[in-house]
Write a protein that holds these residues in place. Structure first.
Motif, mmCIF file in Angstrom:
data_model
loop_
_atom_site.group_PDB
_atom_site.id
_atom_site.type_symbol
_atom_site.label_atom_id
_atom_site.label_comp_id
_atom_site.label_asym_id
_atom_site.label_seq_id
_atom_site.Cartn_x
_atom_site.Cartn_y
_atom_site.Cartn_z
ATOM 1 N N VAL A 20 -2.482 -50.177 22.510
ATOM 2 C CA VAL A 20 -2.397 -48.929 23.279
ATOM 3 C C VAL A 20 -1.859 -47.809 22.404
ATOM 4 N N THR A 21 -0.818 -48.079 21.646
ATOM 5 C CA THR A 21 -0.244 -47.017 20.822
ATOM 6 C C THR A 21 -1.227 -46.555 19.747
ATOM 7 N N VAL A 22 -1.957 -47.485 19.162
ATOM 8 C CA VAL A 22 -2.926 -47.102 18.126
ATOM 9 C C VAL A 22 -4.104 -46.350 18.741
ATOM 10 N N ALA A 23 -4.687 -46.892 19.804
ATOM 11 C CA ALA A 23 -5.849 -46.242 20.424
ATOM 12 C C ALA A 23 -5.481 -44.875 21.002
ATOM 13 N N ALA A 24 -4.331 -44.789 21.651
ATOM 14 C CA ALA A 24 -3.908 -43.503 22.214
ATOM 15 C C ALA A 24 -3.646 -42.481 21.115
ATOM 16 N N SER A 25 -3.138 -42.950 19.980
ATOM 17 C CA SER A 25 -2.882 -42.043 18.858
ATOM 18 C C SER A 25 -4.173 -41.544 18.229
ATOM 19 N N PRO A 28 -6.817 -38.284 20.467
ATOM 20 C CA PRO A 28 -6.916 -36.823 20.356
ATOM 21 C C PRO A 28 -7.800 -36.354 19.192
ATOM 22 N N ALA A 29 -7.657 -36.974 18.038
ATOM 23 C CA ALA A 29 -8.477 -36.578 16.881
ATOM 24 C C ALA A 29 -9.952 -36.871 17.129
ATOM 25 N N GLU A 30 -10.232 -38.041 17.686
ATOM 26 C CA GLU A 30 -11.626 -38.388 17.983
ATOM 27 C C GLU A 30 -12.183 -37.482 19.074
ATOM 28 N N ALA A 31 -11.348 -37.127 20.036
ATOM 29 C CA ALA A 31 -11.786 -36.221 21.100
ATOM 30 C C ALA A 31 -12.105 -34.842 20.538
ATOM 31 N N ARG A 32 -11.296 -34.350 19.610
ATOM 32 C CA ARG A 32 -11.586 -33.049 18.982
ATOM 33 C C ARG A 32 -12.935 -33.089 18.282
ATOM 34 N N ARG A 33 -13.201 -34.197 17.591
ATOM 35 C CA ARG A 33 -14.477 -34.348 16.883
ATOM 36 C C ARG A 33 -15.639 -34.384 17.876
ATOM 37 N N ARG A 52 -11.153 -46.820 26.960
ATOM 38 C CA ARG A 52 -11.243 -48.165 27.558
ATOM 39 C C ARG A 52 -10.145 -49.078 27.021
ATOM 40 N N ILE A 53 -9.913 -49.012 25.727
ATOM 41 C CA ILE A 53 -8.854 -49.829 25.124
ATOM 42 C C ILE A 53 -7.505 -49.466 25.754
ATOM 43 N N CYS A 54 -7.252 -48.176 25.889
ATOM 44 C CA CYS A 54 -5.975 -47.739 26.473
ATOM 45 C C CYS A 54 -5.819 -48.236 27.907
ATOM 46 N N VAL A 55 -6.857 -48.112 28.700
ATOM 47 C CA VAL A 55 -6.785 -48.545 30.100
ATOM 48 C C VAL A 55 -6.606 -50.060 30.190
ATOM 49 N N ASN A 139 4.744 -43.011 22.133
ATOM 50 C CA ASN A 139 4.990 -43.872 20.977
ATOM 51 C C ASN A 139 6.470 -43.888 20.586
ATOM 52 N N ILE A 140 7.137 -42.742 20.662
ATOM 53 C CA ILE A 140 8.560 -42.689 20.344
ATOM 54 C C ILE A 140 9.369 -43.511 21.346
ATOM 55 N N LEU A 141 9.002 -43.409 22.618
ATOM 56 C CA LEU A 141 9.703 -44.202 23.633
ATOM 57 C C LEU A 141 9.602 -45.692 23.318
ATOM 58 N N TRP A 142 8.397 -46.155 22.962
ATOM 59 C CA TRP A 142 8.228 -47.575 22.640
ATOM 60 C C TRP A 142 8.960 -47.945 21.361
ATOM 61 N N ALA A 143 9.009 -47.039 20.405
ATOM 62 C CA ALA A 143 9.747 -47.321 19.174
ATOM 63 C C ALA A 143 11.235 -47.504 19.471
ATOM 64 N N VAL A 144 11.786 -46.650 20.315
ATOM 65 C CA VAL A 144 13.203 -46.758 20.669
ATOM 66 C C VAL A 144 13.467 -48.053 21.438
ATOM 67 N N VAL A 145 12.574 -48.398 22.361
ATOM 68 C CA VAL A 145 12.729 -49.658 23.094
ATOM 69 C C VAL A 145 12.699 -50.834 22.118
ATOM 70 N N THR A 146 11.788 -50.799 21.169
ATOM 71 C CA THR A 146 11.698 -51.870 20.177
ATOM 72 C C THR A 146 12.989 -51.971 19.371
ATOM 73 N N ILE A 147 13.524 -50.833 18.963
ATOM 74 C CA ILE A 147 14.784 -50.830 18.212
ATOM 75 C C ILE A 147 15.913 -51.412 19.056
ATOM 76 N N LEU A 148 15.972 -51.023 20.327
ATOM 77 C CA LEU A 148 17.000 -51.568 21.211
ATOM 78 C C LEU A 148 16.858 -53.081 21.374
ATOM 79 N N MET A 149 15.631 -53.564 21.392
ATOM 80 C CA MET A 149 15.407 -55.002 21.537
ATOM 81 C C MET A 149 15.811 -55.771 20.277
ATOM 82 N N ILE A 150 15.672 -55.139 19.126
ATOM 83 C CA ILE A 150 15.994 -55.813 17.863
ATOM 84 C C ILE A 150 17.475 -55.700 17.532
#
Length: 159
Positions: A20-25, A28-33, A52-55, A139-150
Motif C-alpha cells: 500500500v505504501t509503495v503503490a500509494a506513493s 500521484p506521479a503516474e496520475a500526473r503522467r 487496485r493494489i491500494c484498495v 507513510n510517515i504515520l506507518w513509519a512512526v508506528v513501525t519505530i514504536l513497535m521496534i
C-alpha cells in the motif's frame, strides 16, 4: 500463542502495508503522467492498477491491528503508552487511507476512464500534489508506528 500472534501480526504488516505504501506513493506521479496524456493506455492502466493494489491491500491490512490487539492482549500490554500511541497513529493512518487517499485515487481513475464526450474536466496538478501530500502523511504515520513497535519503551530486548 503470543509468538504465533506476533508472527502473524508482523507478516501481515509487511505483506499488506508495504505494498500500500509503495503503490500509494507511486500513484500521484503516474496520475500526473496519465492526466497529461489521457490517450496513453499504458499510463491510464498503470494508474488503475496502482489504485487496485491500494484498495486490495487496504482490506488485507485491516488484519494488522486485529493481530496486533491479539498480540498485545496476550502480552498484557494493552494499557502501555507506546501501544496506545501506536493504536491512535494506526487509526489516523486508516483514516488517511480510507478517507483521503483512496477516494481521491478513485476520482482520478474514474475521470480517466470516462468516455471523452462525457468526461468532466480532468483533475489538475493540484489534485495530484494534494494526493501526494496525504500519501506522505500516511507513510510517515506507518513509519512512526513501525519505530514504536521496534523501539518500544520498556522493551526487554535491551536495545
Amino acid at each position: 500463542m503470543t509468538k504465533f500472534l506476533l508472527i502473524l501480526h508482523v507478516l501481515v504488516a509487511i505483506v499488506a502495508i508495504g505494498p500500500v505504501t509503495v503503490a500509494a506513493s507511486r500513484f500521484p506521479a503516474e496520475a500526473r503522467r496519465a492526466l497529461a496524456d489521457p490517450g496513453d493506455p499504458g499510463a491510464v492502466s498503470s494508474v488503475r492498477q496502482l489504485h487496485r493494489i491500494c484498495v486490495t491491500y487496504a482490506f488485507v491490512g485491516a488484519a494488522v491491528p486485529v493481530f496486533g490487539f491479539g498480540t498485545a492482549s496476550s502480552m498484557g500490554a494493552l494499557g502501555s503508552a507506546w501501544l496506545i500511541a501506536s493504536i491512535v497513529l494506526t487509526a489516523l493512518a486508516a483514516v488517511a487511507l480510507g478517507g483521503l487517499i483512496l477516494p481521491r485515487q478513485a476520482a482520478i481513475v474514474t475521470a480517466l476512464y470516462a468516455p471523452p464526450a462525457e468526461r468532466d474536466p480532468l483533475p489538475g496538478r493540484e489534485a495530484t500534489v494534494r494526493l501526494a501530500m496525504f500519501t506522505g502523511i500516511f507513510n510517515i504515520l506507518w513509519a512512526v508506528v513501525t519505530i514504536l513497535m521496534i523501539v518500544r519503551p520498556g522493551s526487554t530486548t535491551g536495545a
